[in-house]
Design an enzyme around this catalytic site. Structure first.
Site, PDB file in Angstrom:
ATOM      1  N   ARG A 170       0.857  -1.204   0.000  1.00 38.54           N
ATOM      2  CA  ARG A 170       0.000   0.000   0.000  1.00 38.54           C
ATOM      3  C   ARG A 170       0.891   1.252   0.000  1.00 38.54           C
ATOM      4  O   ARG A 170       0.633   2.224  -0.697  1.00 38.54           O
ATOM      5  CB  ARG A 170      -0.932   0.003   1.223  1.00 38.54           C
ATOM      6  N   LYS A 220     -11.114  15.380   5.727  1.00 42.22           N
ATOM      7  CA  LYS A 220     -12.362  14.919   5.104  1.00 42.22           C
ATOM      8  C   LYS A 220     -13.163  14.003   6.024  1.00 42.22           C
ATOM      9  O   LYS A 220     -12.596  13.213   6.780  1.00 42.22           O
ATOM     10  CB  LYS A 220     -11.999  14.152   3.829  1.00 42.22           C
ATOM     11  N   GLU A 239     -18.361  15.699   3.086  1.00 44.18           N
ATOM     12  CA  GLU A 239     -18.746  14.743   2.030  1.00 44.18           C
ATOM     13  C   GLU A 239     -20.008  13.962   2.381  1.00 44.18           C
ATOM     14  O   GLU A 239     -19.949  12.905   3.012  1.00 44.18           O
ATOM     15  CB  GLU A 239     -17.584  13.758   1.765  1.00 44.18           C
ATOM     16  N   LYS A 256     -17.978  18.164  -0.803  1.00 43.59           N
ATOM     17  CA  LYS A 256     -17.656  17.033  -1.697  1.00 43.59           C
ATOM     18  C   LYS A 256     -18.912  16.185  -1.877  1.00 43.59           C
ATOM     19  O   LYS A 256     -19.159  15.234  -1.126  1.00 43.59           O
ATOM     20  CB  LYS A 256     -16.518  16.219  -1.091  1.00 43.59           C
TER      21      LYS A 256
HETATM   22  P1  13P Z   1     -14.626   7.782  -5.119  1.00 46.22           P
HETATM   23  O1  13P Z   1     -14.169   8.874  -6.040  1.00 46.22           O
HETATM   24  O2  13P Z   1     -14.024   6.446  -5.426  1.00 46.22           O
HETATM   25  O3  13P Z   1     -16.099   7.749  -4.929  1.00 46.22           O
HETATM   26  O4  13P Z   1     -14.027   8.124  -3.700  1.00 46.22           O
HETATM   27  C1  13P Z   1     -14.165   9.398  -3.211  1.00 46.22           C
HETATM   28  C2  13P Z   1     -13.949   9.362  -1.772  1.00 46.22           C
HETATM   29  O5  13P Z   1     -13.123  10.053  -1.274  1.00 46.22           O
HETATM   30  C3  13P Z   1     -14.764   8.448  -0.960  1.00 46.22           C
HETATM   31  O6  13P Z   1     -14.725   8.864   0.344  1.00 46.22           O
END
Ligand code: 13P
Length: 341
Positions: A46, A136, A177, A219
């Site tokens: 990773r 985030k 988000e 987001k």
């Molecule tokens: P995806 O663009 O794969 O949806 O992921 C965005 C993300 O940060 C999920 O938390």
């Protein structure tokens, strides 16, 4: 940090035609992506994959910020510097995912709540010292029979606002988000209805909790038909529905909106963002950009497959997707770009 400095940080992240690179998938999600490609599921692999991404030459010309997970922000590149230091060298701001993941919402079968508020103030202080300047938190809203209910929407909106207030207190820009999932056979109108309810609840809670809208990034999901909906709307219909939904619910004070990709194909995610900016950019009060994980990483992961010999080719593929999305931010994306090097 005072509020003006924080607002400037948010503006820097959303300036020009750059976007965010979401590379904060937790170990389980990252391993799942590795497993289907036969890549070894270890912390070291990773780390290698993430080192490959952040050392991509030219990435800082299209990416303003990269969101790391807890494992990565504590790891180092092979040359002995931290990921945050490497990102700073590349002119990319370091972000961190701070939520504790989604759990079942009690008394509401099928619905989810994001955990992680307990002890968050202390974790923010530590992440700041590790170099993070934005953070985030993701909430998940599932569509289905009788879902989402008010309890799910309100609980998640409240958690997002509590996160955002603590984040700003720590001197970091919150990326809020609320994700309405694409999974299901619902149509675009249903996704629109739910996205409106969710954004309305989120901005209400952000106001109640005293979050400074000048110093945050939203987001959201795009407004889309479900993945298994028989009727798939055109690019222009999606662009129209998404932009009008955002115009109705996102205050002009917010400096930028950076979409998640949510399971869209990489080219679709670029094309739809491109259509929105081509048609509406000059009339929007906020920047409209990307914060993709799957739609930006997966083509490069398909090239890499864990092989050192394919590292450079994978970086080239990552940069290509970043450049396509950058063109989409300018409203200049076209299918022909996919064939440029
Ligand atoms: P995806 O663009 O794969 O949806 O992921 C965005 C993300 O940060 C999920 O938390």
């Amino acid at each position: 940090m005072n509020q003006q400095t924080l607002a400037r940080l948010a503006q820097v992240l959303m300036a020009g035609d750059k976007g965010l690179l979401a590379m904060d998938e937790g170990n389980a999600s990252c391993n799942k992506r590795f497993a289907v490609r036969g890549i070894a599921e270890t912390a070291e692999v990773r780390r290698c994959w993430r080192e490959l991404m952040v050392t991509t030459p030219g990435l800082g010309e299209c990416i303003s910020g990269a969101i790391l997970c807890d494992e990565t922000i504590r790891q180092q590149l092979s040359k002995g510097i931290s990921f945050a230091e490497a990102l700073t060298e590349a002119n990319i701001m370091t972000g961190i995912k701070v939520d504790g993941g989604v759990k079942d919402l009690a008394a509401h079968p099928g619905e989810k709540i994001t955990e992680g508020l307990d002890g968050l103030r202390d974790r923010f202080n530590e992440y700041f010292l590790l170099g993070a300047r934005f953070a985030k938190w993701r909430s998940v809203i599932t569509l289905g029979k009788g879902m989402p209910g008010q309890a799910c929407i309100e609980a998640n909106a409240h958690a997002l606002a509590r996160f955002a207030a603590l984040c700003q207190e720590a001197g970091m820009v919150p990326v809020v988000e609320p994700e309405v999932l694409m999974t299901g056979d619902h149509n675009l109108v249903r996704c629109l209805e739910v996205t409106e309810l969710v954004l309305h609840a989120v901005f209400n809670q952000l106001f109640i909790q005293g979050v400074n809208l000048d110093a945050m990034i939203l987001k959201p999901n795009m407004v889309l038909p479900g993945l298994s909906c028989v009727h798939q709307d055109t690019m222009d219909e999606i662009a129209d529905a998404t932009v009008h939904c955002l115009l109705r619910h996102v205050p002009a004070a917010v400096p930028g909106i950076a979409f998640l990709s949510g399971g869209q194909m990489p080219v679709e995610a670029s094309a739809r963002l491109g259509a929105m900016n081509a048609r509406f950019r000059s009339r929007l009060p906020w920047a409209l950009t990307f914060s993709y994980s799957r739609a930006i990483q997966e083509p490069a992961l398909d090239v890499w497959l864990g092989r050192e010999s394919a590292a450079q080719a994978a970086q080239h593929t990552l940069l290509h997707r970043a450049r396509c999305n950058q063109a989409a931010c300018r409203g200049e994306y076209s299918a022909a770009l996919e064939f440029s090097s």
